[in-house]
Design a protein around this motif. Sequence first.
Motif, PDB file in Angstrom:
ATOM      1  N   ILE A  33       0.929  -1.171   0.022  1.00  0.00           N
ATOM      2  CA  ILE A  33      -0.005   0.000   0.129  1.00  0.00           C
ATOM      3  C   ILE A  33       0.770   1.411   0.007  1.00  0.00           C
ATOM      4  O   ILE A  33       0.379   2.249  -0.594  1.00  0.00           O
ATOM      5  CB  ILE A  33      -0.910  -0.023   1.103  1.00  0.00           C
ATOM      6  N   ASN A  34       1.967   1.282   0.521  1.00  0.00           N
ATOM      7  CA  ASN A  34       3.100   2.354   0.586  1.00  0.00           C
ATOM      8  C   ASN A  34       3.393   2.612  -0.832  1.00  0.00           C
ATOM      9  O   ASN A  34       3.489   3.591  -1.141  1.00  0.00           O
ATOM     10  CB  ASN A  34       4.112   2.043   1.363  1.00  0.00           C
ATOM     11  N   ALA A  35       3.719   1.338  -1.630  1.00  0.00           N
ATOM     12  CA  ALA A  35       4.164   1.781  -2.951  1.00  0.00           C
ATOM     13  C   ALA A  35       3.095   2.142  -3.728  1.00  0.00           C
ATOM     14  O   ALA A  35       3.305   2.956  -4.902  1.00  0.00           O
ATOM     15  CB  ALA A  35       4.722   0.157  -3.400  1.00  0.00           C
ATOM     16  N   GLN A  36       1.756   1.907  -3.553  1.00  0.00           N
ATOM     17  CA  GLN A  36       0.786   2.268  -4.461  1.00  0.00           C
ATOM     18  C   GLN A  36       0.264   3.574  -4.136  1.00  0.00           C
ATOM     19  O   GLN A  36       0.041   4.561  -4.720  1.00  0.00           O
ATOM     20  CB  GLN A  36      -0.514   1.226  -4.417  1.00  0.00           C
ATOM     21  N   ALA A  37      -0.050   3.920  -2.741  1.00  0.00           N
ATOM     22  CA  ALA A  37      -0.606   5.255  -2.154  1.00  0.00           C
ATOM     23  C   ALA A  37       0.276   6.068  -1.588  1.00  0.00           C
ATOM     24  O   ALA A  37       0.018   7.162  -1.505  1.00  0.00           O
ATOM     25  CB  ALA A  37      -1.755   4.781  -1.293  1.00  0.00           C
ATOM     26  N   GLY A  38       1.666   5.813  -1.486  1.00  0.00           N
ATOM     27  CA  GLY A  38       2.678   6.453  -0.668  1.00  0.00           C
ATOM     28  C   GLY A  38       2.338   6.644   0.717  1.00  0.00           C
ATOM     29  O   GLY A  38       1.367   6.183   1.379  1.00  0.00           O
ATOM     30  N   PRO A  39       3.271   7.237   1.405  1.00  0.00           N
ATOM     31  CA  PRO A  39       3.200   7.462   2.873  1.00  0.00           C
ATOM     32  C   PRO A  39       1.870   8.383   3.241  1.00  0.00           C
ATOM     33  O   PRO A  39       1.509   9.345   2.101  1.00  0.00           O
ATOM     34  CB  PRO A  39       4.384   8.439   3.238  1.00  0.00           C
ATOM     35  N   PRO A  40       1.225   8.339   4.166  1.00  0.00           N
ATOM     36  CA  PRO A  40       1.595   7.323   5.478  1.00  0.00           C
ATOM     37  C   PRO A  40       1.072   6.205   5.379  1.00  0.00           C
ATOM     38  O   PRO A  40       0.953   5.643   6.443  1.00  0.00           O
ATOM     39  CB  PRO A  40       0.884   8.460   6.451  1.00  0.00           C
ATOM     40  N   ARG A  75      -8.070   8.624  -5.602  1.00  0.00           N
ATOM     41  CA  ARG A  75      -7.046   8.030  -6.497  1.00  0.00           C
ATOM     42  C   ARG A  75      -8.115   6.716  -7.108  1.00  0.00           C
ATOM     43  O   ARG A  75      -7.574   5.763  -6.928  1.00  0.00           O
ATOM     44  CB  ARG A  75      -5.954   7.512  -5.912  1.00  0.00           C
ATOM     45  N   PRO A  76      -9.075   7.176  -8.016  1.00  0.00           N
ATOM     46  CA  PRO A  76      -9.920   6.110  -8.659  1.00  0.00           C
ATOM     47  C   PRO A  76      -9.188   5.007  -9.335  1.00  0.00           C
ATOM     48  O   PRO A  76      -9.469   3.756  -9.356  1.00  0.00           O
ATOM     49  CB  PRO A  76     -10.859   6.691  -9.375  1.00  0.00           C
ATOM     50  N   ASP A  77      -7.897   5.359  -9.801  1.00  0.00           N
ATOM     51  CA  ASP A  77      -6.878   4.324 -10.448  1.00  0.00           C
ATOM     52  C   ASP A  77      -6.726   3.241  -9.405  1.00  0.00           C
ATOM     53  O   ASP A  77      -6.198   2.184  -9.885  1.00  0.00           O
ATOM     54  CB  ASP A  77      -5.624   5.034 -10.878  1.00  0.00           C
ATOM     55  N   LEU A  78      -6.734   3.370  -8.066  1.00  0.00           N
ATOM     56  CA  LEU A  78      -6.251   2.308  -7.256  1.00  0.00           C
ATOM     57  C   LEU A  78      -7.337   1.312  -6.691  1.00  0.00           C
ATOM     58  O   LEU A  78      -7.375   0.165  -6.138  1.00  0.00           O
ATOM     59  CB  LEU A  78      -5.886   2.866  -5.985  1.00  0.00           C
TER      60      LEU A  78
END
Length: 102
Positions: A34-41, A80-83
């Motif tokens: 999830i960090n790789a996809q959405a970023g921190p935090p 982020r609808p792409d997720l």
Amino acid sequence: MPTPHPQRVAWDGARTIVRACADREWAIWFANWINAQAGPPFGQLVMECRARLVAGYGYEAAALEAGMWRVRLGDLMRERPDLIEPLAEVVREAADRMRSAA
């Protein structure tokens, strides 16, 4: 395959994250994904969830964490609808793998 319904993905994702947090390696795996996809935090939030659950606050803590994750994931998918589809896929994969490992 039909487009996943974001509210269903949020609930399924929330329950899967809480279940994953019961196991250190699963929690790290999900945090990294999830960090790789959405970023921190988000990765840090997974590990904080694990810490609270491991502290032993019981069923109530798991229900509270699931509720918080449902909101977080819902907000994330609105921003982020792409997720939506990748999240639905990883949640299915993780749930299947955890179920078969049990």
